[in-house]
Design a protein around this motif. Structure first.
Motif, PDB file in Angstrom:
ATOM      1  N   ILE A  43       0.867  -1.167   0.000  1.00  0.00           N
ATOM      2  CA  ILE A  43       0.000   0.000   0.000  1.00  0.00           C
ATOM      3  C   ILE A  43       0.907   1.222   0.000  1.00  0.00           C
ATOM      4  N   PRO A  44       0.770   2.097  -0.980  1.00  0.00           N
ATOM      5  CA  PRO A  44       1.636   3.281  -1.039  1.00  0.00           C
ATOM      6  C   PRO A  44       1.562   4.111   0.245  1.00  0.00           C
ATOM      7  N   ALA A  45       2.677   4.753   0.579  1.00  0.00           N
ATOM      8  CA  ALA A  45       2.795   5.495   1.834  1.00  0.00           C
ATOM      9  C   ALA A  45       1.703   6.539   2.002  1.00  0.00           C
ATOM     10  N   ALA A  46       1.374   7.277   0.951  1.00  0.00           N
ATOM     11  CA  ALA A  46       0.350   8.315   1.063  1.00  0.00           C
ATOM     12  C   ALA A  46      -1.018   7.712   1.381  1.00  0.00           C
ATOM     13  N   MET A  47      -1.294   6.526   0.840  1.00  0.00           N
ATOM     14  CA  MET A  47      -2.568   5.865   1.125  1.00  0.00           C
ATOM     15  C   MET A  47      -2.591   5.351   2.554  1.00  0.00           C
ATOM     16  N   ARG A  48      -1.457   4.816   3.029  1.00  0.00           N
ATOM     17  CA  ARG A  48      -1.385   4.373   4.431  1.00  0.00           C
ATOM     18  C   ARG A  48      -1.638   5.552   5.356  1.00  0.00           C
ATOM     19  N   ALA A  49      -1.062   6.697   5.023  1.00  0.00           N
ATOM     20  CA  ALA A  49      -1.253   7.892   5.843  1.00  0.00           C
ATOM     21  C   ALA A  49      -2.724   8.316   5.817  1.00  0.00           C
ATOM     22  N   VAL A  53      -2.911   4.214   9.044  1.00  0.00           N
ATOM     23  CA  VAL A  53      -2.335   2.938   9.455  1.00  0.00           C
ATOM     24  C   VAL A  53      -0.830   2.952   9.254  1.00  0.00           C
ATOM     25  N   LYS A  54      -0.178   2.074   9.988  1.00  0.00           N
ATOM     26  CA  LYS A  54       1.273   1.936   9.883  1.00  0.00           C
ATOM     27  C   LYS A  54       1.609   0.452   9.866  1.00  0.00           C
ATOM     28  N   PRO A  55       2.830   0.094   9.469  1.00  0.00           N
ATOM     29  CA  PRO A  55       3.201  -1.319   9.449  1.00  0.00           C
ATOM     30  C   PRO A  55       2.937  -1.987  10.800  1.00  0.00           C
ATOM     31  N   GLY A  56       2.338  -3.156  10.755  1.00  0.00           N
ATOM     32  CA  GLY A  56       2.010  -3.901  11.973  1.00  0.00           C
ATOM     33  C   GLY A  56       0.559  -3.742  12.387  1.00  0.00           C
ATOM     34  N   ASP A  57      -0.139  -2.700  11.895  1.00  0.00           N
ATOM     35  CA  ASP A  57      -1.552  -2.512  12.220  1.00  0.00           C
ATOM     36  C   ASP A  57      -2.384  -3.583  11.531  1.00  0.00           C
ATOM     37  N   GLU A  58      -3.520  -3.920  12.143  1.00  0.00           N
ATOM     38  CA  GLU A  58      -4.429  -4.879  11.528  1.00  0.00           C
ATOM     39  C   GLU A  58      -5.373  -4.148  10.584  1.00  0.00           C
ATOM     40  N   LEU A  59      -5.656  -4.786   9.458  1.00  0.00           N
ATOM     41  CA  LEU A  59      -6.557  -4.224   8.466  1.00  0.00           C
ATOM     42  C   LEU A  59      -7.711  -5.190   8.240  1.00  0.00           C
ATOM     43  N   ALA A  60      -8.840  -4.648   7.796  1.00  0.00           N
ATOM     44  CA  ALA A  60      -9.985  -5.467   7.426  1.00  0.00           C
ATOM     45  C   ALA A  60     -10.099  -5.410   5.907  1.00  0.00           C
ATOM     46  N   LEU A  61     -10.180  -6.569   5.277  1.00  0.00           N
ATOM     47  CA  LEU A  61     -10.303  -6.656   3.826  1.00  0.00           C
ATOM     48  C   LEU A  61     -11.669  -7.218   3.484  1.00  0.00           C
ATOM     49  N   GLU A  62     -12.246  -6.694   2.413  1.00  0.00           N
ATOM     50  CA  GLU A  62     -13.562  -7.142   1.986  1.00  0.00           C
ATOM     51  C   GLU A  62     -13.612  -7.079   0.460  1.00  0.00           C
ATOM     52  N   VAL A  63     -14.160  -8.106  -0.144  1.00  0.00           N
ATOM     53  CA  VAL A  63     -14.362  -8.097  -1.586  1.00  0.00           C
ATOM     54  C   VAL A  63     -15.847  -7.890  -1.815  1.00  0.00           C
ATOM     55  N   ASP A  65     -18.502  -6.743  -5.069  1.00  0.00           N
ATOM     56  CA  ASP A  65     -18.699  -6.427  -6.485  1.00  0.00           C
ATOM     57  C   ASP A  65     -17.388  -6.345  -7.254  1.00  0.00           C
ATOM     58  N   GLY A  66     -16.492  -7.280  -7.005  1.00  0.00           N
ATOM     59  CA  GLY A  66     -15.233  -7.337  -7.731  1.00  0.00           C
ATOM     60  C   GLY A  66     -14.203  -6.319  -7.281  1.00  0.00           C
ATOM     61  N   GLU A  67     -14.454  -5.605  -6.178  1.00  0.00           N
ATOM     62  CA  GLU A  67     -13.499  -4.628  -5.661  1.00  0.00           C
ATOM     63  C   GLU A  67     -12.978  -5.078  -4.311  1.00  0.00           C
ATOM     64  N   LEU A  68     -11.696  -4.855  -4.099  1.00  0.00           N
ATOM     65  CA  LEU A  68     -11.087  -5.126  -2.805  1.00  0.00           C
ATOM     66  C   LEU A  68     -11.135  -3.842  -1.993  1.00  0.00           C
ATOM     67  N   LYS A  69     -11.809  -3.902  -0.853  1.00  0.00           N
ATOM     68  CA  LYS A  69     -11.902  -2.742   0.030  1.00  0.00           C
ATOM     69  C   LYS A  69     -11.016  -2.997   1.240  1.00  0.00           C
ATOM     70  N   ILE A  70     -10.233  -1.998   1.591  1.00  0.00           N
ATOM     71  CA  ILE A  70      -9.323  -2.101   2.726  1.00  0.00           C
ATOM     72  C   ILE A  70      -9.689  -1.014   3.725  1.00  0.00           C
ATOM     73  N   LYS A  71      -9.891  -1.408   4.972  1.00  0.00           N
ATOM     74  CA  LYS A  71     -10.205  -0.462   6.037  1.00  0.00           C
ATOM     75  C   LYS A  71      -9.287  -0.744   7.210  1.00  0.00           C
ATOM     76  N   SER A  72      -9.003   0.288   7.972  1.00  0.00           N
ATOM     77  CA  SER A  72      -8.269   0.057   9.208  1.00  0.00           C
ATOM     78  C   SER A  72      -9.211  -0.686  10.152  1.00  0.00           C
ATOM     79  N   ILE A  77     -14.249  -1.100  13.836  1.00  0.00           N
ATOM     80  CA  ILE A  77     -14.774  -1.071  15.207  1.00  0.00           C
ATOM     81  C   ILE A  77     -15.684   0.138  15.397  1.00  0.00           C
ATOM     82  N   LYS A  78     -15.271   1.301  14.889  1.00  0.00           N
ATOM     83  CA  LYS A  78     -16.102   2.503  15.011  1.00  0.00           C
ATOM     84  C   LYS A  78     -17.422   2.350  14.271  1.00  0.00           C
ATOM     85  N   GLU A  79     -17.405   1.694  13.102  1.00  0.00           N
ATOM     86  CA  GLU A  79     -18.642   1.439  12.362  1.00  0.00           C
ATOM     87  C   GLU A  79     -19.579   0.552  13.168  1.00  0.00           C
ATOM     88  N   ILE A  80     -19.040  -0.490  13.767  1.00  0.00           N
ATOM     89  CA  ILE A  80     -19.854  -1.413  14.575  1.00  0.00           C
ATOM     90  C   ILE A  80     -20.421  -0.678  15.785  1.00  0.00           C
TER      91      ILE A  80
END
Length: 128
Positions: A43-49, A53-63, A65-72, A77-80
């Motif tokens: 993940i490019p640095a600007a997108m991580r910023a 998120v930073k290296p070592g953080d946990e991410l949530a991945l979801e596919v 409609d053919g798209e990969l969505k990445i969330k911190s 947790i805030k959505e829930i």
């Protein structure tokens, strides 16, 4: 998009769609990356910023409609929490309600323990 260099792949320097100072993303939020060995994705640095998120953080991945969505993971947790809050009537403190239930369970458990202790002591006295 990143600028293509004379070499294969893309340079890390061409990322321009993100304002990391204000934390706001500008449109378009698009960058091109190459899938590495073992399915690794950098993940490019600007997108991580922008994700916060930073290296070592946990991410949530979801596919979807053919798209990969990445969330911190914190964003998930805030959505829930927001969804649960919508279900709680105004003025209700679910934490205090939970603690009150636990206190009542503990009180009943203590009463039962005391009753069994008294019965056991009475049986011991009868045996003497």
């Amino acid at each position: 998009m990143t600028k293509q260099t004379g070499k294969t792949g893309f340079a890390e320097t061409g990322q321009s769609g993100y304002d990391t100072v204000s934390g706001e993303a500008k449109k378009p939020m698009l960058d091109r990356v190459k899938l590495g060995e073992g399915g690794r994705l950098v993940i490019p640095a600007a997108m991580r910023a922008a994700l916060g998120v930073k290296p070592g953080d946990e991410l949530a991945l979801e596919v979807e409609d053919g798209e990969l969505k990445i969330k911190s993971y914190m964003a998930v947790i805030k959505e829930i929490q927001a969804r649960v809050q919508e279900l709680v009537p105004p003025g209700v403190d679910i934490v205090e309600d939970f603690l009150a239930e636990r206190r009542e369970e503990q009180r009943r458990s203590d009463e039962r323990f005391e009753r069994l202790h008294r019965e056991g002591m009475a049986m011991r006295e009868e045996d003497k």
